[in-house]
Design a protein around this motif. Structure first.
Motif, short mmCIF file in Angstrom:
data_model
loop_
_atom_site.label_atom_id
_atom_site.label_comp_id
_atom_site.label_asym_id
_atom_site.label_seq_id
_atom_site.Cartn_x
_atom_site.Cartn_y
_atom_site.Cartn_z
N VAL A 71 19.86 1.53 -11.72
CA VAL A 71 19.48 2.03 -10.27
C VAL A 71 20.67 2.52 -9.31
O VAL A 71 20.43 3.78 -8.83
CB VAL A 71 18.84 0.69 -9.54
CG1 VAL A 71 18.63 1.03 -8.17
CG2 VAL A 71 17.59 0.39 -10.31
N ALA A 72 21.64 1.82 -9.41
CA ALA A 72 22.83 2.34 -8.65
C ALA A 72 23.24 3.70 -9.11
O ALA A 72 23.78 4.53 -8.45
CB ALA A 72 23.86 1.23 -8.71
N TRP A 77 24.25 9.43 -9.58
CA TRP A 77 24.13 10.62 -10.27
C TRP A 77 23.58 11.79 -9.27
O TRP A 77 23.88 13.02 -9.41
CB TRP A 77 23.34 10.35 -11.55
CG TRP A 77 23.21 11.86 -12.37
CD1 TRP A 77 22.38 12.60 -12.04
CD2 TRP A 77 23.87 12.17 -13.33
NE1 TRP A 77 22.34 13.74 -12.99
CE2 TRP A 77 23.19 13.43 -13.87
CE3 TRP A 77 24.87 11.59 -14.27
CZ2 TRP A 77 23.80 13.96 -14.99
CZ3 TRP A 77 25.43 12.24 -15.32
CH2 TRP A 77 24.82 13.24 -15.51
N GLY A 78 22.59 11.47 -8.61
CA GLY A 78 21.78 12.24 -7.77
C GLY A 78 22.73 12.93 -6.57
O GLY A 78 22.84 14.04 -6.16
N MET A 79 23.64 12.04 -6.20
CA MET A 79 24.50 12.23 -4.89
C MET A 79 25.56 13.38 -5.49
O MET A 79 25.90 14.39 -5.05
CB MET A 79 25.60 11.31 -4.54
CG MET A 79 24.71 10.30 -3.74
SD MET A 79 25.36 8.54 -3.30
CE MET A 79 26.94 9.21 -2.56
N PRO A 86 21.37 9.52 -0.24
CA PRO A 86 20.71 8.33 0.00
C PRO A 86 20.70 7.68 1.29
O PRO A 86 21.65 8.05 2.03
CB PRO A 86 21.57 7.52 -1.03
CG PRO A 86 22.73 7.75 -1.17
CD PRO A 86 22.67 9.29 -0.99
N ASP A 87 19.52 7.13 1.80
CA ASP A 87 19.56 6.55 3.03
C ASP A 87 20.02 5.12 2.80
O ASP A 87 20.49 4.63 1.78
CB ASP A 87 18.25 6.61 3.74
CG ASP A 87 16.98 6.01 2.94
OD1 ASP A 87 17.33 4.86 2.15
OD2 ASP A 87 16.07 6.33 3.09
#
Length: 110
Positions: A71-72, A77-79, A86-87
């Motif tokens: 999850v983290a 990775w997305g960032m 992320p919010d």
């Protein structure tokens, strides 16, 4: 040293699984081709191999704990790769998941 080794293995597993899934995604959704998909499959296989090196012998515990790392790691990775922002709820959720990893893996047991 065992905790440090375990955490390193979780990080390597996250790179392999998240990276592999991303490569498959790119190959299929972004039409980058079979080489991307095949490379993703190899990375996903390496993820499965890396998990076997965890010092704890319980498959279910390892996979459950790895879920929090996933999850983290997915948010990170997305960032980094996709410029995802992320919010606060994403961050709080990831922190809760990582706390779960610590409890599942490193709580004192008999």
């Amino acid at each position: 040293m065992t905790v440090a080794r375990s955490l390193l293995l979780f990080a390597i597993a996250a790179l392999a699984e998240i990276g592999g899934a991303w490569l498959v995604w790119q190959g299929v959704r972004e039409q980058r081709g079979l080489l991307w998909i095949g490379t993703g499959f190899v990375a996903l296989g390496l993820y499965g191999l890396v998990a076997t090196f965890q010092p704890d012998a319980n498959f279910g515990r390892i996979l459950a704990a790895y879920g929090g790392v996933f999850v983290a790691g997915s948010l990170i990775w997305g960032m980094v790769v996709d410029r995802f922002q992320p919010d606060r709820w994403d961050i709080i959720g990831a922190a809760v998941c990582l706390l779960g990893v610590l409890v599942i893996m490193y709580a004192p047991r008999r």
